[in-house]
Design an enzyme around this catalytic site. Sequence first.
Site, PDB file in Angstrom:
ATOM      1  N   LYS A 108       0.855  -1.182   0.000  1.00 62.42           N
ATOM      2  CA  LYS A 108       0.000   0.000   0.000  1.00 62.42           C
ATOM      3  C   LYS A 108       0.888   1.228   0.000  1.00 62.42           C
ATOM      4  O   LYS A 108       2.045   1.164   0.438  1.00 62.42           O
ATOM      5  CB  LYS A 108      -0.897   0.030   1.242  1.00 62.42           C
ATOM      6  CG  LYS A 108      -2.174   0.814   1.050  1.00 62.42           C
ATOM      7  CD  LYS A 108      -3.247  -0.010   0.378  1.00 62.42           C
ATOM      8  CE  LYS A 108      -4.535   0.765   0.214  1.00 62.42           C
ATOM      9  NZ  LYS A 108      -5.654  -0.111  -0.146  1.00 62.42           N
TER      10      LYS A 108
HETATM   11  P1  NAD Z   1     -13.032   7.632  -2.422  1.00 58.37           P
HETATM   12  O1  NAD Z   1     -11.973   8.650  -2.349  1.00 58.37           O
HETATM   13  O2  NAD Z   1     -13.645   7.334  -3.733  1.00 58.37           O
HETATM   14  O3  NAD Z   1     -14.227   8.021  -1.429  1.00 58.37           O
HETATM   15  C1  NAD Z   1     -14.031   8.231  -0.063  1.00 58.37           C
HETATM   16  C2  NAD Z   1     -15.341   8.699   0.525  1.00 58.37           C
HETATM   17  O4  NAD Z   1     -15.245   8.726   1.941  1.00 58.37           O
HETATM   18  C3  NAD Z   1     -15.714  10.113   0.101  1.00 58.37           C
HETATM   19  O5  NAD Z   1     -17.109  10.200  -0.134  1.00 58.37           O
HETATM   20  C4  NAD Z   1     -15.356  10.944   1.319  1.00 58.37           C
HETATM   21  O6  NAD Z   1     -16.092  12.150   1.440  1.00 58.37           O
HETATM   22  C5  NAD Z   1     -15.707   9.985   2.420  1.00 58.37           C
HETATM   23  N1  NAD Z   1     -15.051  10.298   3.682  1.00 58.37           N
HETATM   24  C6  NAD Z   1     -13.770  10.686   3.894  1.00 58.37           C
HETATM   25  N2  NAD Z   1     -13.573  10.922   5.196  1.00 58.37           N
HETATM   26  C7  NAD Z   1     -14.748  10.639   5.814  1.00 58.37           C
HETATM   27  C8  NAD Z   1     -15.178  10.680   7.152  1.00 58.37           C
HETATM   28  N3  NAD Z   1     -14.349  11.057   8.127  1.00 58.37           N
HETATM   29  N4  NAD Z   1     -16.463  10.339   7.410  1.00 58.37           N
HETATM   30  C9  NAD Z   1     -17.297   9.962   6.431  1.00 58.37           C
HETATM   31  N5  NAD Z   1     -16.950   9.909   5.155  1.00 58.37           N
HETATM   32  C10 NAD Z   1     -15.690  10.251   4.852  1.00 58.37           C
HETATM   33  O7  NAD Z   1     -12.432   6.317  -1.763  1.00 58.37           O
HETATM   34  P2  NAD Z   1     -12.884   4.800  -1.978  1.00 58.37           P
HETATM   35  O8  NAD Z   1     -12.033   4.240  -3.031  1.00 58.37           O
HETATM   36  O9  NAD Z   1     -14.364   4.740  -2.082  1.00 58.37           O
HETATM   37  O10 NAD Z   1     -12.401   4.158  -0.600  1.00 58.37           O
HETATM   38  C11 NAD Z   1     -13.257   4.088   0.529  1.00 58.37           C
HETATM   39  C12 NAD Z   1     -12.822   2.918   1.391  1.00 58.37           C
HETATM   40  O11 NAD Z   1     -12.880   1.727   0.608  1.00 58.37           O
HETATM   41  C13 NAD Z   1     -11.377   3.007   1.902  1.00 58.37           C
HETATM   42  O12 NAD Z   1     -11.293   2.437   3.181  1.00 58.37           O
HETATM   43  C14 NAD Z   1     -10.612   2.172   0.911  1.00 58.37           C
HETATM   44  O13 NAD Z   1      -9.393   1.684   1.439  1.00 58.37           O
HETATM   45  C15 NAD Z   1     -11.618   1.063   0.665  1.00 58.37           C
HETATM   46  N6  NAD Z   1     -11.368   0.320  -0.567  1.00 58.37           N
HETATM   47  C16 NAD Z   1     -11.379   0.927  -1.776  1.00 58.37           C
HETATM   48  C17 NAD Z   1     -11.103   0.170  -2.920  1.00 58.37           C
HETATM   49  C18 NAD Z   1     -11.127   0.759  -4.293  1.00 58.37           C
HETATM   50  O14 NAD Z   1     -10.948   0.004  -5.252  1.00 58.37           O
HETATM   51  N7  NAD Z   1     -11.378   2.038  -4.473  1.00 58.37           N
HETATM   52  C19 NAD Z   1     -10.810  -1.193  -2.803  1.00 58.37           C
HETATM   53  C20 NAD Z   1     -10.827  -1.787  -1.542  1.00 58.37           C
HETATM   54  C21 NAD Z   1     -11.102  -1.010  -0.445  1.00 58.37           C
END
Ligand code: NAD
Length: 420
Positions: A108
Amino acid sequence: MTGKETNPFENFCTQISNVSQYIAEEHQKYLDILKHPQRIYQVSLPVIMDSGRMKIFTGYRVQHNDIRGPTKGGIRFHPRVNLDEVKALAAWMTMKTAILNLPYGGAKGGITVNPKELSMRELEVLSRRYSSGIAKFIGPEVDIPAPDVYTTPQIMAWMTDTYSMLAGRTITAAYTGKPMEFGGSHGRVEATARGLFLCTQYTCEKLKKPINGSVCAVQGYGNAGFNSARFMSEAGSKVIALSDSKGGIINRSGLNCQAVLEHKQSDENHSVVNFPDAETITNEELLELDVDILIPAALENVITSENASSIKASIIPEAANGPITPEADVILRENNKLIIPDILANAGGVAVSYYEWVQNRNGDHWSEEYVDQKLQRWMKAACEAVWGLKEKHRVDMRTAAGILAVNRIVNAYKVRGIWP
Ligand code: NAD
């Protein structure tokens, strides 16, 4: 709640310790390896800001374990990024790739930055500088980054372009999650949420609690959150509450996920808040709503020993990585809540990243239907394997997923040995 409870890497180590009693005595030594990331890089990233002033950002890349293959994992841009968080996220990737039986280890990366405060030019310069900073340590057969919180397909394109320029040739397989115009794969954008939905569907069938007619709340409305809400809604779940970093909204009659997304995209605050026909709630209130399914899809440690006993949802599929602390896990289990753990629930993202890497390396291009069918089969196989171990050992899904991952990692150590 102590600071220790919210240290993500300590929490990963606790999860490994919780699995140890199900691992053969002679294999316990391998668990210690998992508690120590293999390689850690820290890079200083000077950027000339639009003001003409120079600002130095700090970036990380942690390659947690490569016994099963090149390491793989996303890059996060967030003001709270720190080394312990990146170490934990890398370690969870090692577990996730093992659960899906991908020929990968886990890694990561991240930069401590609030990307919302950067201009587009500053964001591009920072992304390219980070890519050049880690270029020597990554590559299609070494370590393959991808998007995570606040990083996008465009950022992956800048990073892949930088890596390619330094190499003197185009190497699309160096990064995944790229735009379709530049080596991206069909299905990658919604892959994490599709995988989460498939796991939720599988679990709901086992519990004989249909998704159709259920009530759901989603915390975080980015890639994972929006697409999860959309899939749940398409399957007949009533999504009553959504949130992002600025706050949440609720409408007990149900929210139109697409309309909320369009509002967030056009709103001057870029938030779900102030969506018409909804009341405002806090992120904390959203977690404690009386719903059937609660999807945390933002950041770590949102359910801790402080609020775990107030959680009412009976099924919690973790779209985010590490949203529930081990202390909260115990409380939720005592209250008969079923958690679909992050290392299974959000593994669809890395599965389709793997498909993208395979296509890039083979000069191939797969159809959306082919990607979706493949993902369905792979997520089903992973769910069945985890559920089987859950039944066999009479444990929760997180422990079962941990047993599956650790055993696959141990098996790789057994055949490879520890050199020299
Ligand atoms: P993203 O940047 O697309 O979206 C993040 C979202 O979380 C946004 O809407 C943001 O406003 C919100 N956010 C940020 N801080 C916050 C808080 N304190 N309270 C509430 N909402 C908050 O990111 P993503 O890719 O959707 O990732 C979200 C989660 O999913 C992370 O934990 C990431 O590690 C996990 N994840 C993502 C992927 C991927 O392929 N994108 C894969 C596996 C896991």
